[in-house]
Design a protein around this motif. Structure first.
Motif, PDB file in Angstrom:
ATOM      1  N   VAL A   1      20.930  20.400  16.993  1.00  0.00           N
ATOM      2  CA  VAL A   1      21.379  21.498  16.127  1.00  0.00           C
ATOM      3  C   VAL A   1      20.565  21.520  14.840  1.00  0.00           C
ATOM      4  N   ALA A   2      20.356  20.352  14.243  1.00  0.00           N
ATOM      5  CA  ALA A   2      19.600  20.279  12.991  1.00  0.00           C
ATOM      6  C   ALA A   2      18.151  20.720  13.195  1.00  0.00           C
ATOM      7  N   LEU A   3      17.562  20.370  14.326  1.00  0.00           N
ATOM      8  CA  LEU A   3      16.197  20.821  14.607  1.00  0.00           C
ATOM      9  C   LEU A   3      16.140  22.341  14.773  1.00  0.00           C
TER      10      LEU A   3
ATOM     11  N   VAL B   1      18.379  18.992   5.829  1.00  0.00           N
ATOM     12  CA  VAL B   1      18.304  20.382   6.293  1.00  0.00           C
ATOM     13  C   VAL B   1      19.712  20.979   6.356  1.00  0.00           C
ATOM     14  N   LEU B   2      20.616  20.234   6.979  1.00  0.00           N
ATOM     15  CA  LEU B   2      21.985  20.741   7.118  1.00  0.00           C
ATOM     16  C   LEU B   2      22.700  20.797   5.780  1.00  0.00           C
ATOM     17  N   ASP B   3      22.516  19.779   4.934  1.00  0.00           N
ATOM     18  CA  ASP B   3      23.131  19.809   3.606  1.00  0.00           C
ATOM     19  C   ASP B   3      22.672  21.043   2.832  1.00  0.00           C
TER      20      ASP B   3
ATOM     21  N   TRP C   1      23.579  31.671   4.371  1.00  0.00           N
ATOM     22  CA  TRP C   1      22.528  30.947   5.089  1.00  0.00           C
ATOM     23  C   TRP C   1      23.066  30.405   6.409  1.00  0.00           C
ATOM     24  N   VAL C   2      24.288  29.878   6.362  1.00  0.00           N
ATOM     25  CA  VAL C   2      24.901  29.340   7.585  1.00  0.00           C
ATOM     26  C   VAL C   2      25.024  30.450   8.629  1.00  0.00           C
ATOM     27  N   ILE C   3      25.548  31.575   8.220  1.00  0.00           N
ATOM     28  CA  ILE C   3      25.747  32.685   9.143  1.00  0.00           C
ATOM     29  C   ILE C   3      24.412  33.174   9.701  1.00  0.00           C
ATOM     30  N   ALA C   4      23.432  33.370   8.830  1.00  0.00           N
ATOM     31  CA  ALA C   4      22.127  33.859   9.284  1.00  0.00           C
ATOM     32  C   ALA C   4      21.450  32.857  10.210  1.00  0.00           C
ATOM     33  N   CYS C   5      21.524  31.579   9.873  1.00  0.00           N
ATOM     34  CA  CYS C   5      20.924  30.539  10.707  1.00  0.00           C
ATOM     35  C   CYS C   5      21.603  30.488  12.070  1.00  0.00           C
TER      36      CYS C   5
ATOM     37  N   GLN D   1      30.528  26.910  13.205  1.00  0.00           N
ATOM     38  CA  GLN D   1      30.939  25.562  12.803  1.00  0.00           C
ATOM     39  C   GLN D   1      29.941  24.489  13.232  1.00  0.00           C
ATOM     40  N   SER D   2      28.924  24.872  13.989  1.00  0.00           N
ATOM     41  CA  SER D   2      28.014  23.872  14.555  1.00  0.00           C
ATOM     42  C   SER D   2      27.224  23.115  13.491  1.00  0.00           C
ATOM     43  N   LEU D   3      26.836  23.772  12.405  1.00  0.00           N
ATOM     44  CA  LEU D   3      26.078  23.071  11.365  1.00  0.00           C
ATOM     45  C   LEU D   3      26.932  22.015  10.683  1.00  0.00           C
ATOM     46  N   ARG D   4      28.162  22.366  10.367  1.00  0.00           N
ATOM     47  CA  ARG D   4      29.051  21.403   9.709  1.00  0.00           C
ATOM     48  C   ARG D   4      29.370  20.232  10.649  1.00  0.00           C
ATOM     49  N   ARG D   5      29.635  20.530  11.895  1.00  0.00           N
ATOM     50  CA  ARG D   5      29.918  19.456  12.858  1.00  0.00           C
ATOM     51  C   ARG D   5      28.706  18.557  13.054  1.00  0.00           C
TER      52      ARG D   5
END
Length: 93
Positions: free
Chosen positions: A11-13, A53-55, A63-67, A76-80
């Motif tokens: 996910v981070a990549l 990257v995630l932080d 940014w979360v939504i666009a990413c 929720q995938s970035l936070r998880r």
């Protein structure tokens, strides 16, 4: 099947790829993280860099939504993913 750490790194990549493709946000991330483009390329798979990257992305809901929309990820995938990666938030600056 991927374990949590591998899934989080994947996910981070994806998130890093999204940042790298964003001409406006990439310089902001590089400035905030202190990484140079060559450093980012060479260290992209390191858990500390992936966590940064995630932080970074998690600082702004837009940014979360666009990413997530761009990478085909759930919101929720970035936070998880960040929760599954080791270490504390990096010290930027």
């Amino acid at each position: 099947m991927l374990h949590d750490g591998e899934a989080a790194e994947t996910v981070a990549l994806h998130a890093l790829g999204w940042i790298a493709g964003n001409d406006e946000l990439l310089p902001v991330f590089l400035g905030a993280s202190g990484l140079r483009p060559a450093d980012l390329l060479g260290r992209a798979a390191e858990p500390e860099v992936l966590a940064s990257v995630l932080d970074f992305l998690l600082m702004d809901d837009a940014w979360v939504i666009a990413c997530c929309d761009g990478a085909g990820l759930g919101y929720q995938s970035l936070r998880r993913a960040r929760q599954a990666l080791p270490g504390a938030a990096p010290e930027w600056g």
